[in-house]
Structures are given as structure tokens and as C-alpha cells.
Design an enzyme around this catalytic site. Sequence first.
Site: not given
Length: 177
Positions: A132-135
Site C-alpha cells: 500500500i504505497p505510502c512512499h
Amino acid sequence: MTCIYHDQSPLGGITVSSNGNEITGLWFDGQKYFGDTLPKEYEEKDLPVFEETKKWLDIYFSGKAPDFTPPLKMDTTSFRKAVWEIMLTIPFGQTMTYGEIAKRIAKQKGLAKMSAQAVGGAVAHNSISLIIPCHRVVGTSGSLTGYAGGIEKKVQLLTLEKTDMSAFFVPKKGTAL
């Protein structure tokens, strides 16, 4: 019983936790906050969900966008889940601002507006922070803040995805470093 799997990535060690069917946590060694989400009792063993996650990680760290998402268990509030579901739509190599996510959430809820700061809090509590790409979530001004794995890992992940980094910067000071 929670099961864990350890792997090495180009960015360091990764720990994956699962309830046997879905990934419940994924974090880099030393990442703030999430190591304490493991229960005191856990078992290290191979599971099909770990094989699927390992395949996802291998594809991702080869610099390609995986064409599937391993089964994820987002055991959280409805607000955080809504934010995380939006993050799952951010394409490989692209970014979205906290404010853009806030606008989408406001629209979903029929509100005039939503706090980007509230979205930041939801992003920060994502315990599956690579898949879940919070970057891929950045500040409106291009500030690269708010990655629990550390700003240097955020930069490395965006670079791996060949994201155009020309409009981004690492802030010199602040609470989200």
C-alpha cells in the site's frame, strides 16, 4: 496465530506478517511504529501468501510494476481504509499529494473538504507500507515527508520506480522526517 517471514531487499531486511491468508504487516528493518504490531507469540513458517508476497517483492525490486496485489488485511478504521484504498490506485512511478487524497475522501463522504493532515495520519499508520504505497504520497509543495521507513527509503523507492524527482525535495527540518 500470526506468522512471519523475513526477506532481504535491495533496501535492507523486510519482515512480513500474516494471519495465514492475508498480509497483515510489511515493514523494513528499523521502520518506526510497525514492529510493535506483531504479537508476542508468533510462528515463523512458509505460507502460500508469503510465496505470493515474495513474488510481488521480487517483481517490484526488479524495477517493474507487479500486475497483482497479494491478499491484504486492512484491519483499521473506515477512514484509514478509505485512504489506503486510494493509495492502492496510485500508479507505479507516479505520486499523489495528501491534499489530492483529502479531496477524494471529501467527495466520497459528501463533504465540502477534508483535512490533508488527517490523511497524513492515516498514511502514517499504514502497516503494509510498501504494497500500500505510502512512499508515493507527497506534500503539495513537493516535500518528501512522512515515510515511516525513513525519507532516504522513500527517495530510493521513488527512484526505483523511475519517478520524475525534479519537483521534489527533502525538507531540512520538520516533524514528518
